[in-house]
Motif scaffolding. Sequence first.
Motif, PDB file in Angstrom:
ATOM      1  N   GLY A 112       0.938  -1.129  -0.122  1.00 35.07           N
ATOM      2  CA  GLY A 112      -0.020   0.007  -0.127  1.00 35.07           C
ATOM      3  C   GLY A 112       0.985   1.220   0.068  1.00 35.07           C
ATOM      4  O   GLY A 112       0.576   1.961  -0.863  1.00 35.07           O
ATOM      5  N   GLU A 113       1.681   1.314   0.723  1.00 40.05           N
ATOM      6  CA  GLU A 113       3.001   2.536   0.916  1.00 40.05           C
ATOM      7  C   GLU A 113       3.498   2.677  -0.239  1.00 40.05           C
ATOM      8  O   GLU A 113       3.903   3.529  -0.886  1.00 40.05           O
ATOM      9  CB  GLU A 113       3.803   2.369   2.115  1.00 40.05           C
ATOM     10  N   ALA A 114       4.021   1.308  -0.824  1.00 40.35           N
ATOM     11  CA  ALA A 114       4.851   1.259  -2.101  1.00 40.35           C
ATOM     12  C   ALA A 114       3.985   2.022  -3.379  1.00 40.35           C
ATOM     13  O   ALA A 114       4.581   2.704  -4.170  1.00 40.35           O
ATOM     14  CB  ALA A 114       5.251  -0.126  -2.425  1.00 40.35           C
ATOM     15  N   GLU A 115       2.758   1.746  -3.287  1.00 43.44           N
ATOM     16  CA  GLU A 115       1.880   2.362  -4.443  1.00 43.44           C
ATOM     17  C   GLU A 115       1.617   3.795  -4.370  1.00 43.44           C
ATOM     18  O   GLU A 115       1.985   4.512  -5.090  1.00 43.44           O
ATOM     19  CB  GLU A 115       0.525   1.558  -4.362  1.00 43.44           C
ATOM     20  N   LYS A 116       1.638   4.353  -2.833  1.00 39.37           N
ATOM     21  CA  LYS A 116       1.681   5.764  -2.971  1.00 39.37           C
ATOM     22  C   LYS A 116       2.995   6.326  -3.187  1.00 39.37           C
ATOM     23  O   LYS A 116       2.919   7.572  -3.765  1.00 39.37           O
ATOM     24  CB  LYS A 116       1.378   6.050  -1.360  1.00 39.37           C
ATOM     25  N   VAL A 117       4.255   5.842  -2.992  1.00 44.00           N
ATOM     26  CA  VAL A 117       5.535   6.236  -3.392  1.00 44.00           C
ATOM     27  C   VAL A 117       5.529   6.083  -5.024  1.00 44.00           C
ATOM     28  O   VAL A 117       6.137   7.162  -5.378  1.00 44.00           O
ATOM     29  CB  VAL A 117       6.621   5.408  -2.564  1.00 44.00           C
TER      30      VAL A 117
END
Length: 552
Positions: free
Chosen positions: A222-227
């Motif tokens: 989820g955080e990788a997608e935001k980055v």
Amino acid sequence: METLDQRPTDAPAAEPKAWPRGKNEIRQPRLLPEVTGANIITRYWQGGYSLGVSYWVFGVLANVAAGLLAFTLSAALSPEKGYEPGVLFAFFVAFWIGLTVLVIWEFVGLWRSARRHADRRIKLGKTSIWAGLAQLTVVLGALQFAAALATNAAPQVRELHAMAFLGDPDIPANSLRLLRGATELDLTGGIKYGLATDLERVLDAAPTVRTIHLTSGGGRIGEAEKVADLIRARGLDTYVPSTCASACTLIFLAGKTRTLFDGARLGFHSTDFPGTSPEDAALADRDYVDQLIAAGVEPGFANRTIAYPPTDMWYPPGDTLLAANVVSRLDDGTTYAISGFGTDPDEADIAASFASIGVYSALEAFDPQAAAEVYAVFTRAYENGNTYVEMITEAQAVMTAAALRSYPLADDDVLVQLNVLLADQHQWLSQQDTAMCYAYSYGGGSPVEIAGRMSPQLRERQLLLNEQSFRTASPREPVNQSAVDALWAKISGYMATTLAPAEYETFTSGLPATTPQQQADYCHAAISMFRLISTLPQHEAALLMRDLLRAL
């Protein structure tokens, strides 16, 4: 006189006779309290609806209610800009609590409806198979739900609690570091919640950044997608200097130009989250594959990535990554600053990071001062934003000098392998550049520059031999010079009969080769010499190599 029908006044009353229950006698049911619920929820809870309605109608309604619960909580707690750990934790806790209440309500109501149905049948002297089956369904359903709480709910809530309140301790910390006048940014460490916010803050403060370096073993998708969305929106390039695996690959694929250091690795495997059902895991894998394909990755490659379980990792070679359009280009270490060691490493940190690399630990054991010089070179290069080639050029000079000191002291088998390597290196250089081959053999060229011209396989063999030399170096007996002279005479005689006269003359004259032809002749003669040495018995070949290396 007491008659037959008279009883003493103090005699106990006779109890009625207990007759055996006949097989046809109707058993009296244990009745449930009367239904008093005024609304549908209370009435169902008390078992006030027929068994058919309770089982079929309310069973369907309960499933619909569970779906509405998930949808309502998701709509209320999921922010527009992606998930946050506290929100996720609140969602899952509320969902599982709500689902538990719903399941208890459904099962108790169905159980009581089955009881009332059975009681009515008993009064009529009939059996009630359907009531028994309905109660069996409740028992099995309760066991299944308890298993779901243990295998799904508990792991999910525990993981989310660690993410929301403990800082996600199972994922390494991360760091952001500006390089080369804030034109490059080094992202190192685990991908955990809050990274996208930190990265956006740094990029806002340094709008000149054009390339993001990635060194990470992965983290939260989820955080990788935001980055990745942030990098994609700003049109930034991505670069991997060593390893980018798991969720990190989504960030890498967001780059406008995706560069991989030649020898670095990209790691792929299927998705994973504690407590996830096989169905949900398959959906997550499909979403991951779709994101790879949307980034331009060849579909066959994208689908292969999820064939590897979360406990394994697939590291495809560079040519495969290029062919599948995962990587835009491979870099030879001349373009970007060194990265991947965090924000402010000192020599101790650098030394610790190199401790697992065999050749450096072997060098430290052989010559601690030389090892310290190499670590100091790395530290300065890292602080100054030098490229890998710039750093390795300086470090290689220290390493080569130490290796040359160690080889005359190494074991015989190491020296024999070195002789074969020198022959192969000269052969390679002669096919690439005869002038470079001559410089390598005769001297005068930069050893580091020449080493950089070798193939990756030859460089790898050189490092392995350097490590073996460092590890086996020890004091040796003085060389028997008369035996050495006899062996050199033997080799010289072979060369005189196998080489062209011009090649032999150029090699043995001791004069510099000034023309391209002379340089080619010298290089060919050197190859012949090393090949001839390799035909000798191991002890004799090692003896000649010790003598040759001591003269350097």
